[in-house]
Design a protein around this motif. Sequence first.
Motif, PDB file in Angstrom:
ATOM      1  N   TYR A  45      44.184  73.159  29.400  1.00 63.72           N
ATOM      2  CA  TYR A  45      42.738  73.373  29.371  1.00 63.72           C
ATOM      3  C   TYR A  45      42.094  72.529  28.279  1.00 63.72           C
ATOM      4  N   GLY A  46      42.651  72.546  27.084  1.00 64.15           N
ATOM      5  CA  GLY A  46      42.067  71.781  25.992  1.00 64.15           C
ATOM      6  C   GLY A  46      42.081  70.293  26.268  1.00 64.15           C
ATOM      7  N   SER A  47      43.172  69.801  26.859  1.00 61.31           N
ATOM      8  CA  SER A  47      43.274  68.377  27.149  1.00 61.31           C
ATOM      9  C   SER A  47      42.282  67.932  28.218  1.00 61.31           C
ATOM     10  N   LEU A  48      41.882  68.856  29.096  1.00 61.17           N
ATOM     11  CA  LEU A  48      40.971  68.520  30.194  1.00 61.17           C
ATOM     12  C   LEU A  48      39.595  69.165  30.023  1.00 61.17           C
ATOM     13  N   ALA A  49      39.258  69.569  28.808  1.00 57.13           N
ATOM     14  CA  ALA A  49      38.016  70.305  28.572  1.00 57.13           C
ATOM     15  C   ALA A  49      36.781  69.538  29.030  1.00 57.13           C
ATOM     16  N   SER A  50      36.762  68.225  28.829  1.00 53.25           N
ATOM     17  CA  SER A  50      35.583  67.443  29.199  1.00 53.25           C
ATOM     18  C   SER A  50      35.355  67.444  30.711  1.00 53.25           C
ATOM     19  N   ILE A  51      36.438  67.463  31.494  1.00 56.11           N
ATOM     20  CA  ILE A  51      36.315  67.495  32.951  1.00 56.11           C
ATOM     21  C   ILE A  51      36.022  68.904  33.431  1.00 56.11           C
ATOM     22  N   ILE A  52      36.667  69.877  32.833  1.00 57.45           N
ATOM     23  CA  ILE A  52      36.423  71.275  33.201  1.00 57.45           C
ATOM     24  C   ILE A  52      34.968  71.657  32.948  1.00 57.45           C
ATOM     25  N   ALA A  53      34.384  71.109  31.886  1.00 61.27           N
ATOM     26  CA  ALA A  53      32.978  71.391  31.570  1.00 61.27           C
ATOM     27  C   ALA A  53      32.078  71.016  32.741  1.00 61.27           C
ATOM     28  N   LYS A  54      32.360  69.911  33.390  1.00 63.54           N
ATOM     29  CA  LYS A  54      31.534  69.454  34.514  1.00 63.54           C
ATOM     30  C   LYS A  54      31.770  70.286  35.769  1.00 63.54           C
ATOM     31  N   GLN A  55      32.955  70.836  35.894  1.00 62.96           N
ATOM     32  CA  GLN A  55      33.320  71.564  37.108  1.00 62.96           C
ATOM     33  C   GLN A  55      32.838  73.013  37.119  1.00 62.96           C
ATOM     34  N   PHE A  56      32.811  73.649  35.944  1.00 60.10           N
ATOM     35  CA  PHE A  56      32.597  75.095  35.916  1.00 60.10           C
ATOM     36  C   PHE A  56      31.324  75.549  35.192  1.00 60.10           C
ATOM     37  N   PHE A 176      52.284  70.207  23.999  1.00 69.00           N
ATOM     38  CA  PHE A 176      51.088  69.372  23.964  1.00 69.00           C
ATOM     39  C   PHE A 176      51.384  67.988  24.544  1.00 69.00           C
ATOM     40  N   PHE A 177      52.500  67.385  24.117  1.00 66.39           N
ATOM     41  CA  PHE A 177      52.879  66.072  24.628  1.00 66.39           C
ATOM     42  C   PHE A 177      53.153  66.123  26.134  1.00 66.39           C
ATOM     43  N   LEU A 178      53.810  67.200  26.585  1.00 60.43           N
ATOM     44  CA  LEU A 178      54.112  67.334  28.002  1.00 60.43           C
ATOM     45  C   LEU A 178      52.827  67.403  28.826  1.00 60.43           C
ATOM     46  N   SER A 179      51.842  68.153  28.341  1.00 58.82           N
ATOM     47  CA  SER A 179      50.572  68.247  29.064  1.00 58.82           C
ATOM     48  C   SER A 179      49.885  66.888  29.150  1.00 58.82           C
ATOM     49  N   LEU A 180      49.904  66.134  28.063  1.00 57.29           N
ATOM     50  CA  LEU A 180      49.270  64.812  28.063  1.00 57.29           C
ATOM     51  C   LEU A 180      50.006  63.843  28.991  1.00 57.29           C
ATOM     52  N   MET A 181      51.325  63.930  29.027  1.00 62.26           N
ATOM     53  CA  MET A 181      52.103  63.049  29.889  1.00 62.26           C
ATOM     54  C   MET A 181      51.825  63.320  31.363  1.00 62.26           C
ATOM     55  N   VAL A 182      51.770  64.605  31.737  1.00 61.55           N
ATOM     56  CA  VAL A 182      51.496  64.961  33.132  1.00 61.55           C
ATOM     57  C   VAL A 182      50.077  64.545  33.514  1.00 61.55           C
ATOM     58  N   ILE A 183      49.123  64.768  32.612  1.00 59.90           N
ATOM     59  CA  ILE A 183      47.735  64.374  32.877  1.00 59.90           C
ATOM     60  C   ILE A 183      47.630  62.863  33.043  1.00 59.90           C
ATOM     61  N   LEU A 184      48.262  62.105  32.153  1.00 56.45           N
ATOM     62  CA  LEU A 184      48.213  60.647  32.228  1.00 56.45           C
ATOM     63  C   LEU A 184      48.844  60.143  33.518  1.00 56.45           C
ATOM     64  N   GLY A 185      50.000  60.700  33.880  1.00 55.71           N
ATOM     65  CA  GLY A 185      50.652  60.286  35.116  1.00 55.71           C
ATOM     66  C   GLY A 185      49.795  60.568  36.333  1.00 55.71           C
ATOM     67  N   THR A 186      49.170  61.734  36.360  1.00 54.02           N
ATOM     68  CA  THR A 186      48.303  62.091  37.484  1.00 54.02           C
ATOM     69  C   THR A 186      47.068  61.198  37.530  1.00 54.02           C
ATOM     70  N   ARG A 187      46.499  60.924  36.378  1.00 54.15           N
ATOM     71  CA  ARG A 187      45.303  60.079  36.302  1.00 54.15           C
ATOM     72  C   ARG A 187      45.597  58.669  36.825  1.00 54.15           C
ATOM     73  N   LEU A 188      46.747  58.122  36.444  1.00 52.01           N
ATOM     74  CA  LEU A 188      47.125  56.790  36.899  1.00 52.01           C
ATOM     75  C   LEU A 188      47.420  56.776  38.400  1.00 52.01           C
ATOM     76  N   ALA A 189      47.987  57.868  38.902  1.00 53.06           N
ATOM     77  CA  ALA A 189      48.354  57.930  40.317  1.00 53.06           C
ATOM     78  C   ALA A 189      47.141  58.111  41.230  1.00 53.06           C
ATOM     79  N   THR A 190      46.149  58.886  40.790  1.00 48.78           N
ATOM     80  CA  THR A 190      44.998  59.191  41.639  1.00 48.78           C
ATOM     81  C   THR A 190      43.822  58.244  41.422  1.00 48.78           C
ATOM     82  N   GLY A 191      43.748  57.628  40.240  1.00 49.98           N
ATOM     83  CA  GLY A 191      42.568  56.826  39.926  1.00 49.98           C
ATOM     84  C   GLY A 191      41.532  57.683  39.221  1.00 49.98           C
TER      85      GLY A 191
END
Length: 286
Positions: A45-56, A176-191
């Motif tokens: 949640y903290g790592s994606l707070a800026s995107i969650i803010a727009k969604q909810f 924390f590192f695991l969350s950032l790694m998964v987010i980065l991988g997903t971001r690169l894969a989806t655009g």
Amino acid sequence: MATPSGSADVRKFSTKGTPITPEERKVIFASSLGTVFEWYDFYLYGSLASIIAKQFFIGDPTTTFIFALLAFAAGFIVRPFGALVFGRLGDMIGRKYTFLITILIMGGSTFIVGLLPGYASIGIAAPIILVILRILQGLALGGEYGGAATYVAEHAPEGKRGAFTAWIQTTATLGFFLSLMVILGTRLATGEKDFEAWGWRIPFLVSVILLGISVWIRLAMNESPAFAKMKAEGKTSKAPLTEAFGKWKNLKIVILALIGLTAGQAVVWYTGQFYALFFMIQTLKV
């Protein structure tokens, strides 16, 4: 579970000078790994707070972001209560089953966030449900973290508890590192565009895999030998909270640890990790 009275019981039932066995090492590793996964869930949640803010949330970008951070804060406010609730439960029924409860609450809440419709779809219900889920995550983590430290301490041999419980301290950073790694991988894969539209949900949904691994790990864990011996001898506390906090000699240690040590450590950690992240995204537009 991490109570002053509990610590005394750990010392009482430890076998001085006994080296830790391979099985105990395995249990300690499994406990630490499960805690990493819980921190992963909490930090998504903290790592994606800026995107969650727009969604909810609705409003200008600054207002929505502040609301998103307030929802993040809700998880912190209830963490001490989670420690009390699940700490008492762990002192009464055992560490293993309490671990299962906390991991199921944490993993289930994280998975639901990935499925939760945004404000545009269900209106005010979206942020309300989101805050409830954050509160549940905070409660679960509050019970998990202290419980894991106690569990590991009760498996460690005399003179090695600091070394073994230090592994629990690393779980926050690794999560924390695991969350950032998964987010980065997903971001690169989806655009970038698709990630902000729907791809941000994937790290939350992926957590169900980590939940399955965590439950499997927790089911394979043994009960704490110190707790098992106390239970077999009928020496478990009937009122662990009263014994821990109802006596000033214990309560003053708790207050010193909470206000004097833990609060300052938390401020430094979250300022260094999350505020730096928020500043880069919101102000520097990285």
